[in-house]
Each structure stands twice: as C-alpha cells, then as structure tokens.
Design a protein around this motif. Structure first.
Motif, PDB file in Angstrom:
ATOM      1  N   THR A 117      -4.026  16.567  -1.345  1.00 36.86           N
ATOM      2  CA  THR A 117      -4.119  16.016  -0.002  1.00 36.86           C
ATOM      3  C   THR A 117      -3.105  14.892   0.102  1.00 36.86           C
ATOM      4  O   THR A 117      -2.390  14.601  -0.862  1.00 36.86           O
ATOM      5  N   THR A 118      -3.030  14.263   1.251  1.00 35.41           N
ATOM      6  CA  THR A 118      -2.124  13.128   1.430  1.00 35.41           C
ATOM      7  C   THR A 118      -2.887  11.952   2.029  1.00 35.41           C
ATOM      8  O   THR A 118      -3.960  12.119   2.628  1.00 35.41           O
ATOM      9  N   VAL A 119      -2.299  10.781   1.879  1.00 35.33           N
ATOM     10  CA  VAL A 119      -2.883   9.584   2.469  1.00 35.33           C
ATOM     11  C   VAL A 119      -3.025   9.733   3.980  1.00 35.33           C
ATOM     12  O   VAL A 119      -3.962   9.204   4.593  1.00 35.33           O
ATOM     13  N   ALA A 120      -2.133  10.486   4.603  1.00 39.42           N
ATOM     14  CA  ALA A 120      -2.166  10.666   6.055  1.00 39.42           C
ATOM     15  C   ALA A 120      -3.449  11.313   6.548  1.00 39.42           C
ATOM     16  O   ALA A 120      -3.794  11.199   7.736  1.00 39.42           O
ATOM     17  N   GLN A 121      -4.191  11.978   5.665  1.00 41.16           N
ATOM     18  CA  GLN A 121      -5.431  12.648   6.054  1.00 41.16           C
ATOM     19  C   GLN A 121      -6.614  11.695   6.142  1.00 41.16           C
ATOM     20  O   GLN A 121      -7.701  12.091   6.575  1.00 41.16           O
ATOM     21  N   MET A 122      -6.426  10.438   5.746  1.00 45.68           N
ATOM     22  CA  MET A 122      -7.516   9.466   5.838  1.00 45.68           C
ATOM     23  C   MET A 122      -7.813   9.114   7.288  1.00 45.68           C
ATOM     24  O   MET A 122      -6.899   8.936   8.091  1.00 45.68           O
ATOM     25  N   LYS A 123      -9.089   8.978   7.607  1.00 43.86           N
ATOM     26  CA  LYS A 123      -9.486   8.533   8.947  1.00 43.86           C
ATOM     27  C   LYS A 123      -9.351   7.025   9.068  1.00 43.86           C
ATOM     28  O   LYS A 123      -8.978   6.501  10.120  1.00 43.86           O
ATOM     29  N   PRO A 138       0.818  -1.214   0.000  1.00 50.24           N
ATOM     30  CA  PRO A 138       0.000   0.000   0.000  1.00 50.24           C
ATOM     31  C   PRO A 138       0.849   1.261   0.000  1.00 50.24           C
ATOM     32  O   PRO A 138       2.034   1.223   0.322  1.00 50.24           O
ATOM     33  N   PRO A 139       0.261   2.397  -0.340  1.00 51.66           N
ATOM     34  CA  PRO A 139       1.024   3.656  -0.339  1.00 51.66           C
ATOM     35  C   PRO A 139       1.344   4.117   1.082  1.00 51.66           C
ATOM     36  O   PRO A 139       0.603   3.843   2.028  1.00 51.66           O
ATOM     37  N   ALA A 140       2.428   4.838   1.208  1.00 56.85           N
ATOM     38  CA  ALA A 140       2.830   5.394   2.503  1.00 56.85           C
ATOM     39  C   ALA A 140       1.945   6.593   2.853  1.00 56.85           C
ATOM     40  O   ALA A 140       1.338   7.217   1.976  1.00 56.85           O
ATOM     41  N   PRO A 141       1.843   6.949   4.129  1.00 52.48           N
ATOM     42  CA  PRO A 141       1.041   8.109   4.532  1.00 52.48           C
ATOM     43  C   PRO A 141       1.452   9.399   3.845  1.00 52.48           C
ATOM     44  O   PRO A 141       0.630  10.311   3.676  1.00 52.48           O
ATOM     45  N   SER A 142       2.714   9.505   3.446  1.00 55.19           N
ATOM     46  CA  SER A 142       3.200  10.743   2.832  1.00 55.19           C
ATOM     47  C   SER A 142       2.810  10.885   1.366  1.00 55.19           C
ATOM     48  O   SER A 142       3.023  11.963   0.774  1.00 55.19           O
ATOM     49  N   VAL A 143       2.257   9.846   0.743  1.00 53.26           N
ATOM     50  CA  VAL A 143       1.903   9.911  -0.677  1.00 53.26           C
ATOM     51  C   VAL A 143       0.860  10.998  -0.908  1.00 53.26           C
ATOM     52  O   VAL A 143      -0.149  11.080  -0.199  1.00 53.26           O
ATOM     53  N   THR A 144       1.119  11.826  -1.908  1.00 54.50           N
ATOM     54  CA  THR A 144       0.251  12.958  -2.225  1.00 54.50           C
ATOM     55  C   THR A 144      -0.676  12.629  -3.377  1.00 54.50           C
ATOM     56  O   THR A 144      -0.290  11.980  -4.346  1.00 54.50           O
TER      57      THR A 144
END
Length: 282
Positions: free
Chosen positions: A219-225, A196-202
């Motif tokens: 946005t970035t993956v890190a913004q997912m709940k 899977p993609p890393a949290p930093s992926v834009t």
C-alpha cells in the motif's frame, strides 16, 4: 530538506547519507558522514546517545542492528486506513463492536493507544511473538513516526504492530491484550530523518513460510484517511514525552481472514527509503 538514515548498533548511532536506499547495508556497503547536517538533528539526541562518524572500515550489517530507539515510548493509532476499518468490523463478534470501528473511522478524534515500552521493542532479526492464548494472529506493517519532545515529526521507520485478531474481535475493551504483550512490536532497520514520509512512500508486507511466500501485499501512505500531523497533535494534547516518542500510524494491509501466523514464519516489512524489517515468529 535532505534525508538521512540512522542506524543503531551496539557501538552507538551511525548516519548513512545514501538517501533513497531501500535495504539494510550489507557487507561491502560503507557509511559516509556529513558535516552539513541541519540543526534539527539535535532534536534526535537523548542522554547517552551521540551520532558517530564511522571509520573507513566500518560496515553496518543487519544481524548487528538494534531497534532504532533509546528510551522512548511507542504508541499506535488504529483505523487510519479503510482496509483496517473493514478488517476490524469483520472480526467483531457482536454488531456493537463492528459499529465502534466504523464510528472511529469517521470521527475527528483518532484511536490512540500505548503499544510498548522501549525495552519490549524487537529490532531487525529478532523474534516477534504470537500469544499462547490466541488462535488468530497477524502482523500489521506500519509507518512509525519519530516525534520530538515538542511534537515535531523528525523522521520515520518501519514498524510491526503484532495483533491477536480473535481477542480484539471478542470485545473492543480487550484491545490492550490483543496488542500489548512481550514481542508484540518491532521497529527498524533504520530511521529516515528529515520529516514525515511523502504520500508516494510504499509499505510492503511479505510473510514467508519456509521457502514459500504465504502472503504479500503493498500500500502507500496516500491511502491513509488521517494525516500524520493530526495523529501527533491528538497524542500530544494532554500527554508529555520528555524524550520524544515513536508513533505507529496504522496499517493498510491485512491478510485474509483464513490466515494466521505460525511459529517459524518470517515477516518482512519494507518501507521505501528505510529498508526491510525482517523478524522471525516465535
């Protein structure tokens, strides 16, 4: 774990070992093959699909790319970002409808729905569509996970989950009509395999109307709940996928309420490492 890009062309699947590239290879950019591909790549294979070693003169050009799937179903998750929850609540025409989306955002069980059969999915350069019976239409830029038959996340690509917000907002039960129709889904330009993609992926969205950028955001993956593993686990609980599937994981980018797509617009969705998925609007 190393990452590789997979392109699907009319001549078959090809591997690109240039990890980290952020665009589709244009003329002059060749592909290279690797002998040390890990065993888990075999999970990607479906009947009729083999990875080929490109010759020295082979080039991948975006007009020749196909959507990176074979016969897999495409499913989608909703309300996985706070921005998506807010947009769904704002578009709802009745208070009860707004409350539904708030409850989904806070619940343990995610919203999951069928999005497209493989033959309905558009690839790079093909046209997505807006419904003729809708007046408020937007693209939804998303990460699409490639999932094996056993539920293993093998990689990811860029996806466009087209949505008719006026139909969706009229009644939550109309969501399939707002989301599932001819030309409502696009994937590509490549699949990044290796997990899977890393949290930093834009994830970036740009909508062009003629020479002008009508809207852009990122946005970035890190913004997912929600996390990817939970989404896949719920999807696979009571549903089997003999050839695996692709799962759109929700959007964190929604244009303002005053915006709607028009025929002739261009939608560009860029995901780190994958490249840019560009589709005209028909």
């Amino acid at each position: 774990m190393p990452h590789f890009r997979l392109f699907r062309t009319p001549d078959g699947w090809f591997l690109d070992s240039t990890a980290g590239a952020v665009r589709v290879a244009e003329e002059g950019d060749g592909l290279t093959a690797r002998d040390d591909l890990p065993e888990w790549l075999s999970d990607l294979r479906v009947p009729g699909s083999e990875f080929q070693v490109p010759g020295p003169d082979f080039q991948v050009r975006s007009p020749g790319l196909l959507a990176p799937l074979e016969r897999q179903e495409v499913w989608a998750a909703g309300v996985t970002y706070l921005r998506s929850r807010t947009a769904r609540m704002e578009e709802a025409r009745v208070p009860a409808g707004a409350r539904f989306y708030d409850l989904v955002y806070e619940a343990d069980r995610p919203e999951l729905f069928f999005k497209a059969a493989a033959w309905r999915v558009k690839g790079p350069g093909e046209q997505v569509r807006i419904r003729r019976d809708a007046s408020w239409n937007v693209p939804e830029p998303e990460i699409a996970l490639l999932v094996s038959p056993s539920g293993r996340i093998l990689g990811y690509t860029a996806g466009n989950d087209m949505s008719s917000r006026d139909i969706e907002g009229e009644n939550p039960l109309y969501l399939p009509q707002a989301k599932v129709y001819d030309g409502s889904c696009a994937l590509g330009p490549a699949i990044v395999v290796g997990g899977p993609p890393a949290p930093s992926v834009t994830i970036q969205l740009e909508i062009r109307r003629g020479p002008r950028a009508e809207f852009s955001a990122s946005t970035t993956v890190a913004q997912m709940k929600r996390d990817f593993g939970t989404l896949v686990e719920f999807l696979y609980r009571e549903t089997s996928f003999p050839e695996g599937c692709l799962l759109l994981t929700g959007t964190g980018i929604v244009p303002p309420d005053s915006f709607t797509l028009r025929s002739g617009d261009d939608v560009l969705i860029t995901v780190d490492g994958v490249g840019t998925l560009r589709n005209g609007v028909g």
